[in-house]
Design a protein around this motif. Structure first.
Motif, PDB file in Angstrom:
ATOM      1  N   GLY A  90      44.044  37.534  51.064  1.00 18.85           N
ATOM      2  CA  GLY A  90      43.120  37.796  50.178  1.00 18.85           C
ATOM      3  C   GLY A  90      41.722  37.067  50.579  1.00 18.85           C
ATOM      4  N   ILE A  94      37.752  38.691  51.778  1.00 11.31           N
ATOM      5  CA  ILE A  94      36.498  38.230  51.200  1.00 11.31           C
ATOM      6  C   ILE A  94      35.724  37.847  52.536  1.00 11.31           C
ATOM      7  N   TYR A 115      36.299  33.495  41.915  1.00 18.23           N
ATOM      8  CA  TYR A 115      37.560  32.850  42.699  1.00 18.23           C
ATOM      9  C   TYR A 115      36.983  31.672  43.573  1.00 18.23           C
ATOM     10  N   ALA A 209      43.696  40.807  46.992  1.00 17.75           N
ATOM     11  CA  ALA A 209      44.663  39.696  47.317  1.00 17.75           C
ATOM     12  C   ALA A 209      45.946  40.496  47.108  1.00 17.75           C
ATOM     13  N   THR A 211      48.666  39.684  48.338  1.00 17.99           N
ATOM     14  CA  THR A 211      49.518  38.354  48.154  1.00 17.99           C
ATOM     15  C   THR A 211      50.381  38.195  46.714  1.00 17.99           C
ATOM     16  N   LYS A 212      49.396  38.989  45.713  1.00 18.97           N
ATOM     17  CA  LYS A 212      49.769  38.874  44.334  1.00 18.97           C
ATOM     18  C   LYS A 212      50.655  40.214  44.004  1.00 18.97           C
TER      19      LYS A 212
HETATM   20  C1  LIG Z   1      44.717  34.903  45.155  1.00 23.84           C
HETATM   21  C2  LIG Z   1      43.571  35.515  45.038  1.00 23.84           C
HETATM   22  C3  LIG Z   1      42.862  35.551  45.992  1.00 23.84           C
HETATM   23  C4  LIG Z   1      42.930  35.140  47.622  1.00 23.84           C
HETATM   24  O1  LIG Z   1      44.357  35.504  48.025  1.00 23.84           O
HETATM   25  P1  LIG Z   1      44.897  34.785  49.084  1.00 23.84           P
HETATM   26  O2  LIG Z   1      45.840  35.845  49.756  1.00 23.84           O
HETATM   27  O3  LIG Z   1      45.744  33.597  48.230  1.00 23.84           O
HETATM   28  O4  LIG Z   1      43.969  34.301  50.116  1.00 23.84           O
HETATM   29  C5  LIG Z   1      41.320  36.234  45.779  1.00 23.84           C
HETATM   30  N1  LIG Z   1      41.088  36.398  44.651  1.00 23.84           N
HETATM   31  C6  LIG Z   1      41.646  36.153  43.584  1.00 23.84           C
HETATM   32  C7  LIG Z   1      41.249  36.816  42.274  1.00 23.84           C
HETATM   33  C8  LIG Z   1      43.184  35.729  43.809  1.00 23.84           C
HETATM   34  O5  LIG Z   1      43.868  35.594  42.644  1.00 23.84           O
END
Ligand SMILES: *Cc1c(COP(=O)(O)O)cnc(C)c1O
Length: 396
Positions: A90, A94, A115, A209, A211-212
């Motif tokens: 994520g 950015i 963030y 992201a 990742t979430k």
């Molecule tokens: C986790 C997160 C990110 C970054 O994601 P990564 O994959 O961990 O780099 C960016 N913005 C928000 C709001 C997040 O929760």
């Protein structure tokens, strides 16, 4: 000893050049993992006709294979975008926005509740790259117009802020930015693109992201920039190419596997979080609950106007009579809530934050300590019992 008879040499060449194509007639639900560094061209005319702007051409494994392209198309479609660029995290998404849009001498506006690593990235650009970076009160609304300067190139939005949960007036910010031809980029991770569709409100770039919730497994890092405008997409695409950024198709395959269940998971996280938030609001230990669907949360009206759900993330402010040591003891006494940052998976999380140290442009009104909760896919009554037990043992 090397076997160099002619039949052995032919065998070796046949092994190297065996036809990789699978027999037709096999079908499954799974997007195949198509792995490549080298992309092979049918002839030189195709090589010479190559154009990096054309997303339908295969040029180099780093940029796209059919596996990553399938995921990118689905990620764009979720929130009404036309195209998405996948990123290794994520934060990398950015960073791609900054390097695709901003140059030396430009000015960038960032919400004060952004963030934290985005703020850190902005500080780096300000310190080493001659870019002006300023922070604004996330509740500024249409007042953002007064902050825009002739050299303002990019306005970041985050809705809600992922720790303090203020929901900005995205429509008002976009209206002011459009009038002055300033690009807007939103960190839309909180809603997964399911519960909020900022591109449809005129925001230029949505960042996820993945990742979430998109991963959902607490095991894959990935991000995306999503756009409707093709020229903007190309600016981001060129910066991504120049930085040499790509994603692993194995990771894409894991996210493709999770994506069909994302909406069902999001709704389950949402129900549990809202149930816990309402219950916590009535507890004597808690001074305020910051959940955008509850009236205490700044920006609640904008949330009700623009969002269809909230997911698993919310924060509480403990009564100011509790010390940092007591709140730390509470968080450590939790058994079903792990201590960790990266939410979106099946496992509940809790983390205390020192909000005052994270802000420069807006006053933080609370005196008690903030703890952010993420509710996973555990049973809600068990999570409630865990919190109650940890409160009793740590807070007396
Ligand atoms: C986790 C997160 C990110 C970054 O994601 P990564 O994959 O961990 O780099 C960016 N913005 C928000 C709001 C997040 O929760």
């Amino acid at each position: 000893m090397t076997d160099s008879t002619s039949s052995s040499r032919a065998r070796q060449t046949r092994i190297v050049h065996a036809d990789p194509h699978l027999e037709p007639g096999f079908e499954s639900f799974v997007t195949p993992v198509m792995r490549a560094s080298t992309v092979v061209f049918p002839d030189l005319a195709t090589v010479r006709a190559g154009d990096w702007r054309d997303d339908s051409q295969w040029r180099y494994g780093l940029h796209a294979t059919p596996t990553s392209a399938a995921l990118a198309q689905r990620i764009a479609a979720i929130e009404g975008g036309k195209q998405a660029l996948l990123q290794p995290s994520g934060l990398s998404a950015i960073s791609n926005v900054y390097f695709g849009i901003v140059k030396t001498g430009d000015d960038v506006l960032i919400p004060d509740n952004v963030y934290s690593p985005n703020r850190e990235h902005g500080e780096w650009l300000a310190h080493d790259f001659g870019i002006s970076v300023r922070y604004y009160d996330p509740l500024v609304g249409g007042g953002i117009a007064d902050l825009i300067r002739p050299n303002t190139r990019l306005i970041w939005i985050e809705s809600p802020g992922s720790v303090t949960m203020e929901v900005p007036d995205v429509r008002a910010i976009v209206a002011a930015a459009r009038e002055r031809h300033v690009v807007t980029a939103i960190d839309n991770t909180y809603s997964a693109g399911l519960a909020f569709r900022p591109l449809e409100l005129g925001v230029d770039i949505s960042v996820q992201a993945m990742t979430k919730y998109q991963s959902g497994g607490s095991d894959v890092l990935m991000g995306a920039t999503i756009t409707i405008d093709h020229e903007l997409h190309l600016k981001l695409k060129r910066a991504r190419m120049r930085m040499g950024i790509g994603v692993s198709v194995d990771d894409c395959s894991l996210v493709l596997r999770s994506l069909p269940s994302m909406k069902a998971r999001f709704e389950a996280h949402d129900r549990t979080a809202l149930g816990l938030a309402r219950w916590l609001k009535a507890r004597p230990e808690i001074a305020a609950v910051l959940h955008p669907a509850l009236p205490d949360c700044p920006g609640h009206a904008e949330f009700m106007r623009d969002f269809t759900g909230a997911g698993g993330l919310f924060s509480v402010i403990f009564d100011e009579r509790y010390s940092h040591a007591q709140i730390d003891a509470f968080v450590e006494a939790l058994e079903l809530f792990a201590i960790g940052w990266s939410w979106g998976g099946a496992y509940s999380l809790a983390m205390p934050y020192d909000v005052v140290s994270m802000r420069t442009a807006s006053r933080w009104p609370h005196r008690g300590i903030l703890v952010r909760f993420y509710t996973g896919l555990e049973d809600e009554a068990d999570l409630r019992a865990d919190i109650e037990r940890a409160m009793k043992s740590a807070l007396g």
